[in-house]
Design a protein around this motif. Structure first.
Motif, mmCIF file in Angstrom:
data_model
loop_
_atom_site.group_PDB
_atom_site.id
_atom_site.type_symbol
_atom_site.label_atom_id
_atom_site.label_comp_id
_atom_site.label_asym_id
_atom_site.label_seq_id
_atom_site.Cartn_x
_atom_site.Cartn_y
_atom_site.Cartn_z
ATOM 1 N N LYS A 49 88.745 17.363 38.569
ATOM 2 C CA LYS A 49 89.916 17.790 39.343
ATOM 3 C C LYS A 49 91.198 17.579 38.540
ATOM 4 O O LYS A 49 92.054 18.469 38.473
ATOM 5 N N TRP A 53 93.798 20.368 37.131
ATOM 6 C CA TRP A 53 95.205 20.245 37.499
ATOM 7 C C TRP A 53 96.086 20.334 36.251
ATOM 8 O O TRP A 53 97.093 21.034 36.239
ATOM 9 N N LYS A 57 95.340 24.810 37.234
ATOM 10 C CA LYS A 57 94.530 25.321 38.338
ATOM 11 C C LYS A 57 94.436 24.227 39.399
ATOM 12 O O LYS A 57 93.660 23.289 39.288
ATOM 13 N N THR A 58 95.249 24.389 40.430
ATOM 14 C CA THR A 58 95.336 23.340 41.451
ATOM 15 C C THR A 58 94.532 23.651 42.701
ATOM 16 O O THR A 58 94.471 22.825 43.602
ATOM 17 N N ASN A 59 93.910 24.824 42.746
ATOM 18 C CA ASN A 59 93.211 25.221 43.967
ATOM 19 C C ASN A 59 91.693 25.177 43.842
ATOM 20 O O ASN A 59 90.995 25.853 44.579
ATOM 21 N N SER A 61 88.104 23.926 44.593
ATOM 22 C CA SER A 61 87.578 23.226 45.776
ATOM 23 C C SER A 61 86.625 22.106 45.375
ATOM 24 O O SER A 61 86.030 22.124 44.296
#
Length: 165
Positions: A49, A53, A57-59, A61
């Motif tokens: 994650k 980030w 790319k913060t989205n 899942s």
């Protein structure tokens, strides 16, 4: 007993290191270090994650991250990381997938298929092999005196390499 298992584990893990040149292994080590954000030697969901980030790319899942981690079939240390990349870069499907593909041509479940029929398929279907490629493959393929291929052994060779190498 423990020594035998340890030797087998060492052979299995050392095999992946023979797939790459030393410079490639060093590049993978650097990539692994970039992803292993907390430097504990294991890539976790939090590590992935954070890496995403940092790349903007913060989205991504949790489900996507968990699917990535499942590919390692356990904790992803450097050896597992290298093995995963080796499989992806070499384009080799898991042994079970290859075995299942061969079973289509073995309705009787004998574990073998006729060499000449297989050669014809390779030369004429899908991503056709050249005659030279077929001969290269047959050079390492277990073929019995009746002209049948032991496709289980061939699957092992495809996924693990020829023992003679």
């Amino acid at each position: 007993r423990g020594g035998t298992a340890a030797r087998r584990a060492q052979r299995g893990s050392s095999n992946v290191f023979s797939v790459f040149e030393q410079s490639q292994i060093q590049e993978f080590k650097e990539a692994f270090s970039c992803i292993d954000q907390n430097r504990d030697g294991i890539i976790t969901k939090a590590d992935l994650k954070e890496t995403y980030w940092q790349l903007g790319k913060t989205n991504v899942s949790d489900e996507e991250l968990e699917e990535m981690l499942k590919e390692g079939k356990g904790p992803i240390n450097f050896t597992v990381f290298l093995t995963l990349f080796g499989e992806k870069l070499n384009g080799t499907d898991p042994e079970e997938s290859i075995l299942n593909a061969f079973k289509v041509f073995d309705p009787a479940g004998t574990g073998t298929m006729n060499k000449d029929e297989f050669k014809q398929l390779l030369l004429t279907q899908a991503d056709k092999f050249s005659p030279e490629e077929v001969e290269q493959m047959f050079a390492v393929t277990p073929i019995d005196i009746s002209g049948n291929i032991d496709y289980k052994s061939l699957c092992y060779i495809i996924t693990h390499g020829d023992e003679k190498e």
